[in-house]
Scaffold this active site. Structure first.
Site, PDB file in Angstrom:
ATOM      1  N   LYS A  53       0.851  -1.203   0.000  1.00  0.00           N
ATOM      2  CA  LYS A  53       0.000   0.000   0.000  1.00  0.00           C
ATOM      3  C   LYS A  53       0.884   1.250   0.000  1.00  0.00           C
ATOM      4  O   LYS A  53       0.621   2.218  -0.707  1.00  0.00           O
ATOM      5  CB  LYS A  53      -0.946  -0.030   1.213  1.00  0.00           C
ATOM      6  CG  LYS A  53      -2.095  -1.013   1.011  1.00  0.00           C
ATOM      7  CD  LYS A  53      -2.862  -1.368   2.268  1.00  0.00           C
ATOM      8  CE  LYS A  53      -3.882  -2.469   1.932  1.00  0.00           C
ATOM      9  NZ  LYS A  53      -4.539  -3.048   3.101  1.00  0.00           N
ATOM     10  N   GLN A  97      -5.201  -1.831   9.108  1.00  0.00           N
ATOM     11  CA  GLN A  97      -5.063  -3.182   8.549  1.00  0.00           C
ATOM     12  C   GLN A  97      -5.655  -4.223   9.500  1.00  0.00           C
ATOM     13  O   GLN A  97      -5.350  -4.236  10.694  1.00  0.00           O
ATOM     14  CB  GLN A  97      -3.571  -3.462   8.293  1.00  0.00           C
ATOM     15  CG  GLN A  97      -3.290  -4.752   7.550  1.00  0.00           C
ATOM     16  CD  GLN A  97      -3.767  -4.741   6.103  1.00  0.00           C
ATOM     17  OE1 GLN A  97      -3.825  -3.701   5.445  1.00  0.00           O
ATOM     18  NE2 GLN A  97      -4.133  -5.900   5.588  1.00  0.00           N
ATOM     19  N   ASP A 120     -11.632   2.068   3.112  1.00  0.00           N
ATOM     20  CA  ASP A 120     -11.962   0.640   3.020  1.00  0.00           C
ATOM     21  C   ASP A 120     -13.458   0.441   2.747  1.00  0.00           C
ATOM     22  O   ASP A 120     -13.884  -0.642   2.353  1.00  0.00           O
ATOM     23  CB  ASP A 120     -11.670  -0.057   4.364  1.00  0.00           C
ATOM     24  CG  ASP A 120     -10.330  -0.751   4.409  1.00  0.00           C
ATOM     25  OD1 ASP A 120      -9.900  -1.265   3.367  1.00  0.00           O
ATOM     26  OD2 ASP A 120      -9.730  -0.782   5.510  1.00  0.00           O
TER      27      ASP A 120
HETATM   28  N1  GUN Z   1      -7.027  -7.227   5.676  1.00  0.00           N
HETATM   29  C1  GUN Z   1      -7.252  -8.012   4.598  1.00  0.00           C
HETATM   30  N2  GUN Z   1      -7.900  -7.315   3.644  1.00  0.00           N
HETATM   31  C2  GUN Z   1      -8.096  -6.083   4.132  1.00  0.00           C
HETATM   32  C3  GUN Z   1      -8.695  -4.903   3.619  1.00  0.00           C
HETATM   33  O1  GUN Z   1      -9.212  -4.849   2.509  1.00  0.00           O
HETATM   34  N3  GUN Z   1      -8.667  -3.812   4.441  1.00  0.00           N
HETATM   35  C4  GUN Z   1      -8.140  -3.841   5.675  1.00  0.00           C
HETATM   36  N4  GUN Z   1      -8.188  -2.741   6.400  1.00  0.00           N
HETATM   37  N5  GUN Z   1      -7.562  -4.921   6.190  1.00  0.00           N
HETATM   38  C5  GUN Z   1      -7.543  -6.031   5.411  1.00  0.00           C
END
Ligand code: GUN
Length: 284
Positions: A53, A97, A120
């Site tokens: 990211k 996350q 998200d």
């Molecule tokens: N963990 C696995 N996929 C995701 C996601 O799309 N967003 C977040 N915040 N955590 C994750």
């Protein structure tokens, strides 16, 4: 023989568009979209996602901050950080996350994020907005799937779409996005009876159940578009999807590979949401 949908290529196109928009935004308003990512603890897979990211932000010219917090971080400390980021004008998107260590309350953290910065699209306000079709942010994985389906040039209107999986992150919002494009949508799950009978009706089949090579050729209609959201690690260490590529590919018209299908799209969609959040902040 199916045409392979190249997620890396579509993802690169999205990032090129974002790069150009970033430059335009900076020239017009002196603003760069800013994303803050929070990771708590040492989960190896989460660390890789967060690093990707951060790299994605750099690639398209975004401002980014990554908070790598220790495993023993308290709920109060985490909420205080979210509160600080909610108030920071440089930050347009906040992502915590998941999964969080067990002693932390994920729902409370999601609720604490300002819905206008919730890139998200996990906050109930944004989930509700997706339900009624009035949204700024699309959840990243389903949005990536939609972009891949659109890349085939096939019109979704009136198509029989079957989604296998009913998670809050993928299956449910995926069904809603397909519905907004006028598909007839069925959601299947572990308790669905006669699953193969249902999946064989699908013009577009989206599979998100987390079981390696689960969907086989006999479960797929001739000429279907098959999108594999799965990411499973086999005993030999290789990645495989939820779709048995070898038996499904000869029947499908279009199919996503794993890796190189849906995976590369999700961060590009996160960056797209961050761009939207930055633009929304300017308009306000
Ligand atoms: N963990 C696995 N996929 C995701 C996601 O799309 N967003 C977040 N915040 N955590 C994750």
């Amino acid at each position: 023989m199916a045409q392979i949908i190249n997620g890396k290529l579509v993802s690169a196109e999205v990032r090129e568009e974002l790069k150009a928009q970033t430059q335009e935004l900076f020239e017009k308003y002196g603003i760069r979209p800013g994303l803050a990512v929070i990771i708590v603890g040492d989960d190896p897979a989460s660390k890789v996602y967060v690093n990707n990211k951060e790299k994605g932000c750099a690639e398209v010219g975004f401002y980014s901050e990554v908070y790598r917090l220790p495993e023993q971080t308290t709920q109060e400390e985490l909420l205080a950080l979210v509160d600080k980021l909610n108030k920071d004008d440089k930050i347009h998107g906040i992502l915590c996350q998941l999964p969080l260590p067990k002693h932390l309350d994920e729902n409370a953290v999601i609720l604490a994020i300002n819905p206008e910065k919730d890139v998200d699209a996990f906050h109930p306000v944004n989930v509700g907005r997706i339900m009624i079709g009035d949204y700024s942010f699309l959840p990243c994985t389903p949005a990536g799937v939609m972009r891949l389906i659109e890349s085939t040039g096939v019109d979704i209107t009136g198509k029989e779409c079957v989604v296998i999986g009913r998670s809050n992150i993928v299956g449910k919002p995926q069904a809603m996005l397909l519905l907004h494009k006028n598909a007839t949508v069925t959601i299947c799950h572990s308790r669905t009876k006669n699953l193969a009978e249902v999946t064989r009706r699908a013009d577009i089949l989206v599979v998100a159940i987390g079981k390696a090579d689960f969907v086989t050729g006999d479960m797929v209609k001739q000429g279907a578009i098959v999108i594999d959201v799965g990411m499973n690690r086999k005993a030999d260490g290789k990645l495989t999807g939820d779709v048995d590529f070898a038996s499904v590919e000869p029947k499908a018209s279009f199919i996503t590979p794993v890796p190189g299908g849906v995976g590369p799209m999700t961060i590009s969609m996160l960056l797209t949401n961050t761009m939207t959040a930055a633009k929304n902040a300017i308009i306000k």
